[in-house]
Scaffold this motif. Structure first.
Motif, PDB file in Angstrom:
ATOM      1  N   THR A 246     -15.353 -27.587  24.469  1.00 46.95           N
ATOM      2  CA  THR A 246     -16.627 -28.617  24.178  1.00 46.95           C
ATOM      3  C   THR A 246     -16.025 -29.513  22.723  1.00 46.95           C
ATOM      4  OG1 THR A 246     -17.858 -26.786  24.293  1.00 46.95           O
ATOM      5  CG2 THR A 246     -18.831 -28.162  23.508  1.00 46.95           C
ATOM      6  N   ALA A 247     -15.467 -29.638  21.948  1.00 50.88           N
ATOM      7  CA  ALA A 247     -15.074 -30.269  21.057  1.00 50.88           C
ATOM      8  C   ALA A 247     -13.759 -31.129  21.392  1.00 50.88           C
ATOM      9  CB  ALA A 247     -14.576 -29.469  19.434  1.00 50.88           C
ATOM     10  N   ALA A 248     -13.252 -30.103  22.613  1.00 46.86           N
ATOM     11  CA  ALA A 248     -12.086 -31.539  22.972  1.00 46.86           C
ATOM     12  C   ALA A 248     -12.790 -32.851  24.100  1.00 46.86           C
ATOM     13  CB  ALA A 248     -10.846 -30.791  23.420  1.00 46.86           C
ATOM     14  N   GLY A 249     -13.727 -31.712  24.637  1.00 43.87           N
ATOM     15  CA  GLY A 249     -14.197 -32.967  25.625  1.00 43.87           C
ATOM     16  C   GLY A 249     -14.904 -33.955  24.697  1.00 43.87           C
ATOM     17  N   PHE A 250     -15.254 -33.654  23.540  1.00 43.15           N
ATOM     18  CA  PHE A 250     -16.571 -34.547  22.497  1.00 43.15           C
ATOM     19  C   PHE A 250     -15.552 -35.590  21.649  1.00 43.15           C
ATOM     20  CE2 PHE A 250     -18.958 -35.834  18.766  1.00 43.15           C
ATOM     21  CZ  PHE A 250     -20.121 -35.985  19.202  1.00 43.15           C
ATOM     22  N   GLY A 251     -14.318 -34.984  21.332  1.00 42.28           N
ATOM     23  CA  GLY A 251     -12.900 -35.853  20.836  1.00 42.28           C
ATOM     24  C   GLY A 251     -13.262 -36.776  21.929  1.00 42.28           C
ATOM     25  N   LEU A 252     -12.175 -36.508  23.465  1.00 46.98           N
ATOM     26  CA  LEU A 252     -12.500 -37.580  23.733  1.00 46.98           C
ATOM     27  C   LEU A 252     -12.939 -38.632  24.421  1.00 46.98           C
ATOM     28  CD1 LEU A 252      -9.774 -34.779  26.827  1.00 46.98           C
ATOM     29  CD2 LEU A 252      -9.226 -37.045  25.230  1.00 46.98           C
ATOM     30  N   PHE A 253     -14.253 -37.932  24.363  1.00 52.98           N
ATOM     31  CA  PHE A 253     -15.501 -38.804  24.677  1.00 52.98           C
ATOM     32  C   PHE A 253     -15.710 -40.670  23.189  1.00 52.98           C
ATOM     33  CE2 PHE A 253     -19.607 -39.983  23.594  1.00 52.98           C
ATOM     34  CZ  PHE A 253     -20.230 -40.680  25.104  1.00 52.98           C
ATOM     35  N   SER A 282      -4.253 -42.215  31.371  1.00 56.25           N
ATOM     36  CA  SER A 282      -5.183 -41.192  30.811  1.00 56.25           C
ATOM     37  C   SER A 282      -6.264 -40.758  31.108  1.00 56.25           C
ATOM     38  CB  SER A 282      -6.279 -42.571  29.758  1.00 56.25           C
ATOM     39  OG  SER A 282      -5.967 -43.576  31.077  1.00 56.25           O
ATOM     40  N   VAL A 283      -5.878 -41.091  33.110  1.00 55.70           N
ATOM     41  CA  VAL A 283      -6.225 -40.458  33.890  1.00 55.70           C
ATOM     42  C   VAL A 283      -6.015 -39.179  34.269  1.00 55.70           C
ATOM     43  CG1 VAL A 283      -6.717 -39.999  36.697  1.00 55.70           C
ATOM     44  CG2 VAL A 283      -7.049 -41.818  35.564  1.00 55.70           C
ATOM     45  N   TRP A 284      -4.433 -38.773  34.236  1.00 59.88           N
ATOM     46  CA  TRP A 284      -3.872 -37.547  34.132  1.00 59.88           C
ATOM     47  C   TRP A 284      -4.647 -37.252  33.271  1.00 59.88           C
ATOM     48  CZ3 TRP A 284       1.350 -40.129  36.128  1.00 59.88           C
ATOM     49  CH2 TRP A 284       1.131 -40.193  36.758  1.00 59.88           C
ATOM     50  N   PHE A 285      -4.188 -37.196  31.345  1.00 61.38           N
ATOM     51  CA  PHE A 285      -4.874 -36.662  30.761  1.00 61.38           C
ATOM     52  C   PHE A 285      -6.439 -36.387  30.525  1.00 61.38           C
ATOM     53  CE2 PHE A 285      -6.245 -37.193  25.917  1.00 61.38           C
ATOM     54  CZ  PHE A 285      -5.214 -35.694  26.067  1.00 61.38           C
ATOM     55  N   ILE A 286      -7.293 -36.524  30.953  1.00 62.38           N
ATOM     56  CA  ILE A 286      -8.304 -36.485  31.455  1.00 62.38           C
ATOM     57  C   ILE A 286      -8.440 -35.053  32.201  1.00 62.38           C
ATOM     58  CG2 ILE A 286     -10.763 -36.747  31.467  1.00 62.38           C
ATOM     59  CD1 ILE A 286     -10.334 -38.061  29.029  1.00 62.38           C
ATOM     60  N   LEU A 291      -8.996 -29.623  33.913  1.00 66.27           N
ATOM     61  CA  LEU A 291      -8.474 -27.789  34.280  1.00 66.27           C
ATOM     62  C   LEU A 291      -8.377 -27.121  33.222  1.00 66.27           C
ATOM     63  CD1 LEU A 291      -5.935 -29.639  36.832  1.00 66.27           C
ATOM     64  CD2 LEU A 291      -8.132 -28.651  37.820  1.00 66.27           C
ATOM     65  N   VAL A 292      -8.011 -27.226  32.341  1.00 63.91           N
ATOM     66  CA  VAL A 292      -7.559 -26.308  31.299  1.00 63.91           C
ATOM     67  C   VAL A 292      -9.095 -26.303  31.192  1.00 63.91           C
ATOM     68  CG1 VAL A 292      -6.989 -25.742  28.712  1.00 63.91           C
ATOM     69  CG2 VAL A 292      -5.460 -27.136  30.365  1.00 63.91           C
ATOM     70  N   ALA A 293     -10.426 -26.947  30.490  1.00 65.89           N
ATOM     71  CA  ALA A 293     -11.138 -25.977  30.616  1.00 65.89           C
ATOM     72  C   ALA A 293     -11.712 -25.067  31.527  1.00 65.89           C
ATOM     73  CB  ALA A 293     -11.848 -27.351  30.114  1.00 65.89           C
ATOM     74  N   LEU A 294     -11.583 -25.657  32.603  1.00 67.15           N
ATOM     75  CA  LEU A 294     -12.317 -24.791  33.439  1.00 67.15           C
ATOM     76  C   LEU A 294     -11.678 -23.821  33.774  1.00 67.15           C
ATOM     77  CD1 LEU A 294     -12.451 -26.950  36.608  1.00 67.15           C
ATOM     78  CD2 LEU A 294     -14.279 -26.165  35.703  1.00 67.15           C
ATOM     79  N   GLY A 295      -9.924 -23.339  33.521  1.00 60.70           N
ATOM     80  CA  GLY A 295      -9.516 -21.986  33.659  1.00 60.70           C
ATOM     81  C   GLY A 295     -10.393 -21.224  32.619  1.00 60.70           C
ATOM     82  N   LEU A 296     -10.043 -21.880  31.446  1.00 56.20           N
ATOM     83  CA  LEU A 296     -10.545 -21.247  30.360  1.00 56.20           C
ATOM     84  C   LEU A 296     -11.945 -20.517  30.796  1.00 56.20           C
ATOM     85  CD1 LEU A 296      -9.467 -20.250  27.573  1.00 56.20           C
ATOM     86  CD2 LEU A 296     -11.180 -22.421  27.126  1.00 56.20           C
ATOM     87  N   ILE A 297     -12.632 -21.543  31.205  1.00 55.60           N
ATOM     88  CA  ILE A 297     -13.925 -20.818  31.304  1.00 55.60           C
ATOM     89  C   ILE A 297     -14.688 -19.595  32.580  1.00 55.60           C
ATOM     90  CG2 ILE A 297     -16.273 -21.159  32.158  1.00 55.60           C
ATOM     91  CD1 ILE A 297     -15.774 -24.025  30.572  1.00 55.60           C
TER      92      ILE A 297
END
Ligand code: UDP
Ligand code: MG
Length: 345
Positions: A246-253, A282-286, A291-297
């Motif tokens: 969540t923090a990473a998502g926020f940071g990227l935003f 940036s597209v690949w990065f995001i 994908l990592v986030a989805l995997g983790l969840i």
């Protein structure tokens, strides 16, 4: 020494999970026998104290050796799981069976890496009123450089993720019967005992000892298994990784917002930002992060799935009679079992 006096001494069971340990077993039995002999002579434990060897579905002669030791050594009892359930579950199987007939239980690995002489001090602490005694490794001199460092990394990572575990403590510990009764109430299928025991509370203390090399045979925890164990430990006991996502998502935003502002400002100043490359990166990065986030969840959902199914943690194939009688109790946790007991013989 009056009979009533002796009856007051605590009955100890030493639980030893064994997976393919035929090479080390005779020595383990020998050393634990000596330890029990001395503890009984010094009136630290009751004369009916035993060592319970849990055969975790070994493919070698481990079980037949346990059976034959049981025949010749009054301290040796055994429990055979129907298949390999893994160290943590084998240990739990032993603890839950031992709890039925003991005042306190000590768990120790079969490979003699943990100093059996510390058991004496465990018992002394128990006598001074502690319910949980953690065996803590004083030195890792005998571990390989690799093992030592991965282990340290493991504890650091766990701590960072908010998992409360005792530094350099594995599963060498004493627990009183009432502590085990509380442990039994933790119904999780994703088992990480080291993380659960501190949650029980009660008076606890640490005993320091030197860690030796494996007496014989090889580690059943190769790197892959160890990484899995660490990951399992973290995701079983902590939601910090999800928070980090969540923090990473926020940071990227925030970063993308800044990039947008930069683009607009540049355009206003007349030098339009051009660049296919930066866009793709940036597209690949995001995309990667997502994908990592989805995997983790997904990992957590997988855990929930396992918990919901409530499959039995271990299935018992056979139990050897106990020196003190009163064996035969089904150690499975009441909620976590299916048709769990496979009749012996
Ligand atoms: N063990 C087990 N089931 C398994 C793997 C290991 O009961 O699937 C037992 C093994 O026999 C030993 C203890 O767990 O008594 C710790 O294993 P090991 O010594 O191989 O791990 P390490 O000390 O290298 O981390
Ligand atoms: Mg070991």
């Amino acid at each position: 020494m009056s009979g009533t006096d002796t009856d007051k001494l605590p009955r100890l069971t030493i639980v030893v999970p064994c997976y393919n340990e035929e090479e080390v077993l005779p020595e383990t039995v020998k050393r634990l026998t000596a330890v029990l002999d001395r503890l009984i002579a010094d009136r630290l434990v009751h004369g009916t104290s035993v060592a319970l060897f849990v055969d975790d579905g070994s493919r070698d002669k481990t079980w037949s050796m346990i059976e034959s030791f049981h025949g010749s050594n009054r301290y040796v009892t055994g429990l055979k799981l129907a298949r390999n359930a893994g160290h943590q579950r084998a240990l739990l199987a032993g603890l839950m069976l031992a709890k039925e007939t003991s005042d306190c239980v000590i768990s120790i690995d079969a490979d003699l890496q943990d100093d059996v002489d510390a058991i004496r001090e465990f018992m002394q602490r128990y006598h001074s009123g502690y319910d949980i005694v953690y065996g803590v490794r004083q030195s890792r001199k005998t571990d390989t450089f690799f093992k030592r460092n991965t282990a340290v990394g493991f504890y650091r990572l766990m701590k960072a993720m908010g998992v409360n575990i005792t530094y350099n403590h594995a599963d060498y510990r004493l627990m009183s019967r009432r502590a085990l009764e509380h442990l039994e109430k933790f119904k999780e299928v994703n088992l990480f005992l080291r993380g659960l025991v501190p949650m029980i509370g009660f008076r606890s203390t640490e005993v320091y000892y030197d860690r030796h090399e494996r007496f014989a045979g090889e580690s059943k925890y190769p790197l892959k298994k160890m990484l899995g164990f660490a990951f399992d430990g973290i995701t079983s006991l902590s939601v910090t990784p999800i928070r980090l996502v969540t923090a990473a998502g926020f940071g990227l935003f925030v970063v993308s917002l800044l990039a947008g502002i930069y683009a607009i400002v540049s355009k206003l100043l007349g030098n339009t930002v051009s660049g296919w490359a930066s866009l793709m990166v940036s597209v690949w990065f995001i995309g990667g992060i997502q994908l990592v986030a989805l995997g983790l969840i997904g990992e957590y959902i997988g855990k929930i799935y396992k918990e919901v199914k409530r499959r039995p943690l271990y299935l018992i194939e056979k139990e050897l009679g106990r020196a003190g009688g009163a064996g035969g109790q089904s150690p499975e946790r009441k909620d976590a079992e299916g048709p769990a007991r496979v009749p012996a013989g």
